[in-house]
Design an enzyme around this catalytic site. Structure first.
Site, mmCIF file in Angstrom:
data_model
loop_
_atom_site.group_PDB
_atom_site.id
_atom_site.type_symbol
_atom_site.label_atom_id
_atom_site.label_comp_id
_atom_site.label_asym_id
_atom_site.label_seq_id
_atom_site.Cartn_x
_atom_site.Cartn_y
_atom_site.Cartn_z
ATOM 1 N N ALA A 1 16.023 40.882 65.487
ATOM 2 C CA ALA A 1 15.675 39.752 64.612
ATOM 3 C C ALA A 1 15.544 40.215 63.168
ATOM 4 O O ALA A 1 15.144 41.346 62.907
ATOM 5 C CB ALA A 1 14.375 39.116 65.081
ATOM 6 N N GLY B 1 16.214 42.220 69.635
ATOM 7 C CA GLY B 1 17.230 41.205 69.866
ATOM 8 C C GLY B 1 18.638 41.773 69.935
ATOM 9 O O GLY B 1 19.509 41.207 70.599
ATOM 10 N N GLU C 1 18.949 42.800 73.370
ATOM 11 C CA GLU C 1 18.997 41.593 74.200
ATOM 12 C C GLU C 1 20.385 40.950 74.189
ATOM 13 O O GLU C 1 20.833 40.412 75.204
ATOM 14 C CB GLU C 1 17.924 40.596 73.745
ATOM 15 C CG GLU C 1 16.531 41.072 74.129
ATOM 16 C CD GLU C 1 15.421 40.203 73.554
ATOM 17 O OE1 GLU C 1 14.564 39.764 74.326
ATOM 18 O OE2 GLU C 1 15.424 39.957 72.332
ATOM 19 N N GLU D 1 9.371 45.024 70.558
ATOM 20 C CA GLU D 1 8.698 43.831 70.021
ATOM 21 C C GLU D 1 7.172 43.914 70.020
ATOM 22 O O GLU D 1 6.523 43.446 69.091
ATOM 23 C CB GLU D 1 9.150 42.578 70.792
ATOM 24 C CG GLU D 1 10.542 42.071 70.409
ATOM 25 C CD GLU D 1 11.675 42.741 71.161
ATOM 26 O OE1 GLU D 1 12.815 42.240 71.081
ATOM 27 O OE2 GLU D 1 11.433 43.775 71.823
#
Length: 265
Positions: free
Chosen positions: A71, A116, A119, A139
């Site tokens: 992110a 992310g 991910e 995170e």
């Protein structure tokens, strides 16, 4: 590079026959996923999902030292609580866009694939890495949790306890250990992840497009079901392909000792 189509400033789609490359192209930010980039990933995936000519999708990066660092925390830092809440569906749509692609997907990872970024790779069916690869879900070290599918996709890959250890410790894992733990599936030679992933994609794409999509559906829908229910999922997927043009062509080509010409229906 073949035929290239842009989705916003930071995402490109390149075609290599039936293998389609989804390119993360925000090099100045190491492919940190901003709201704009998330929208572009979702839009590209929506277009690919409806593209019958795309038999396999390979997710790659133009940054020499990163697949994606996750992110965009600089953007996040500027958000009010209300803006963060509003951005959530935009962020989710990028990850589910990749996850829900109906054809086989391969991530080609080098350098950092964190949060992310990892991910996005976990949302693919197979992850090809190289020796520079560093993966992790850090995170909790910044006060959140993996929100792009990490808490669900990682245990499906490596088991509950291993996923808990990795997520709770927020630690980074380098390529050899990542391969050993099953965080990545193949380690290519240095700089070779993209070429290896495209070659693997080409081997997959030589097979029946109807078969590939049905096999992916059976794998995905059956996961987590008990065996009896899973076999019903498989039977439904088999019935969907048994009377297809691809099956007729596949059997004919086998008997005639020639390469099949898949109708794709």
């Amino acid at each position: 590079m073949g035929d290239e189509q842009r989705y916003g400033e930071h995402v490109a789609v390149r075609r290599h026959g039936h293998v389609v490359e989804l390119v993360l192209d925000r090099p100045k930010a190491m492919n940190a996923v901003s709201s704009e980039m998330a929208r572009s990933i979702a839009a590209a995936c929506a277009a690919l999902a409806g593209d019958a000519g795309a038999r396999v999708v390979v997710v790659t990066s133009t940054h020499e030292r990163a697949f994606s660092v996750g992110a965009d925390l600089k953007e996040r830092n500027s958000f009010s609580d209300a803006e963060l809440l509003r951005q959530r569906p935009t962020a989710r749509a990028a990850y589910t866009g990749v996850l829900d692609l109906p054809m086989p997907t391969i991530a080609a990872v080098h350098g950092f694939a964190l949060g992310g970024g990892f991910e996005l790779a976990l949302s693919c069916d197979v992850i090809v890495a190289d020796p520079t690869t560093v993966v992790g879900l850090p995170e909790v070290s910044v006060g959140v949790i993996p929100g792009g599918g990490g808490t669900q996709l990682l245990p499906r890959r490596v088991g509950a306890a291993r996923a808990a250890e990795l997520i709770f410790s927020a630690r980074r894992v380098e390529a050899p250990e990542a391969r050993e733990l099953g965080l990545v599936d193949v380690v290519a030679e240095e700089g070779g992840a993209r070429a290896e992933a495209l070659a693997l994609g080409a081997r997959m794409a030589a097979n029946s497009p109807v078969g590939l999509r049905a096999a992916k559906r059976a794998l995905r829908l059956g996961h987590g079901l008990d065996l009896r229910a899973g076999l019903e999922v498989e039977d439904a997927a088999w019935r969907a392909v048994a009377f297809s043009g691809d099956r007729a062509e596949g059997v004919a080509a086998f008997n005639e000792k020639r390469k099949p010409k898949w109708p794709g229906e």
